[in-house]
Motif scaffolding. Structure first.
Motif, PDB file in Angstrom:
ATOM      1  N   ARG A  75      38.459 -12.433  81.821  1.00  0.00           N
ATOM      2  CA  ARG A  75      37.651 -11.329  81.293  1.00  0.00           C
ATOM      3  C   ARG A  75      36.227 -11.751  80.961  1.00  0.00           C
ATOM      4  NH1 ARG A  75      40.339  -6.635  79.007  1.00  0.00           N
ATOM      5  NH2 ARG A  75      42.383  -6.503  80.003  1.00  0.00           N
ATOM      6  N   GLY A  76      35.874 -13.000  81.251  1.00  0.00           N
ATOM      7  CA  GLY A  76      34.504 -13.458  81.076  1.00  0.00           C
ATOM      8  C   GLY A  76      34.148 -13.971  79.697  1.00  0.00           C
ATOM      9  N   ALA A  77      35.137 -14.153  78.842  1.00  0.00           N
ATOM     10  CA  ALA A  77      34.859 -14.652  77.489  1.00  0.00           C
ATOM     11  C   ALA A  77      34.610 -16.158  77.517  1.00  0.00           C
ATOM     12  CB  ALA A  77      36.029 -14.338  76.563  1.00  0.00           C
ATOM     13  N   ARG A  78      33.744 -16.600  76.626  1.00  0.00           N
ATOM     14  CA  ARG A  78      33.542 -18.033  76.412  1.00  0.00           C
ATOM     15  C   ARG A  78      34.175 -18.482  75.098  1.00  0.00           C
ATOM     16  NH1 ARG A  78      27.304 -18.663  77.413  1.00  0.00           N
ATOM     17  NH2 ARG A  78      27.578 -19.432  75.314  1.00  0.00           N
ATOM     18  N   GLU A  79      34.486 -17.494  74.244  1.00  0.00           N
ATOM     19  CA  GLU A  79      35.100 -17.792  72.955  1.00  0.00           C
ATOM     20  C   GLU A  79      36.225 -16.800  72.679  1.00  0.00           C
ATOM     21  OE1 GLU A  79      31.374 -19.271  70.297  1.00  0.00           O
ATOM     22  OE2 GLU A  79      31.569 -17.105  70.595  1.00  0.00           O
TER      23      GLU A  79
END
Length: 169
Positions: free
Chosen positions: A120-124
């Protein structure tokens, strides 16, 4: 015993509701006055779960043991009051029936959580955990979650001392 995992769908609303209530009550019910517990649980209905299950902003993964539901995890938009360092997602709920602790189900659900966050493109990934839920805190720490700060988690009129945790994806 065979375990399987699948994405949640609208038809799982009652199952998710049952898993949530059973696990939450077994873990936390003793901490609250009945009126606070009732007020908190009243926000969680099969209709509310169904709406989230149908909403693309949320992702659910269900765990089953020999075809019987035993737990679930839910990801959703990051809304916790923290300064983010980039795209983020929130681990909103992670519930497993007590009799399935230690069977590897939680590990599989967390592995899915971190992979889905990446997809989903999250980094955190952010979450909250009750301060005195030491078992859950140790579990999250194994996946790189670190304490970010305090959080007041409302159950009815009672404010619980929670901790916001963050992990890099």
């Amino acid at each position: 015993m065979s375990f399987s995992y699948r994405a949640g769908s609208r038809r799982d609303a009652e199952t998710v509701d049952r898993l949530f209530r059973t696990s939450f009550m077994a873990t936390f019910a003793h901490l609250y006055r009945p009126e606070d517990l009732d007020a908190f649980l009243s926000k969680f209905t099969p209709q509310a779960w169904e709406a989230e299950l149908a909403d693309d902003r949320f992702a659910f993964q269900l765990a089953e043991a020999d075809g019987e539901p035993v737990g679930f995890v839910k990801l959703g938009p990051a809304e916790l009051p923290v300064e983010r360092n980039g795209p983020a997602i929130e681990l909103r709920q992670f519930y497993l029936l007590h009799e399935w602790r230690g069977a590897g189900v939680a590990h599989a659900l967390m592995k899915w959580t971190m992979e889905e966050a990446r997809v989903r493109g999250a980094r955190e990934v952010y979450l909250t955990v009750y301060t005195d839920n030491h078992r859950a805190r140790r579990f999250y720490e194994r996946y790189g979650f670190q304490e970010v700060g305090p959080y007041k988690f409302m159950v009815g009129e009672q404010a619980d001392e929670d901790i916001i945790m963050r992990a890099q994806v």
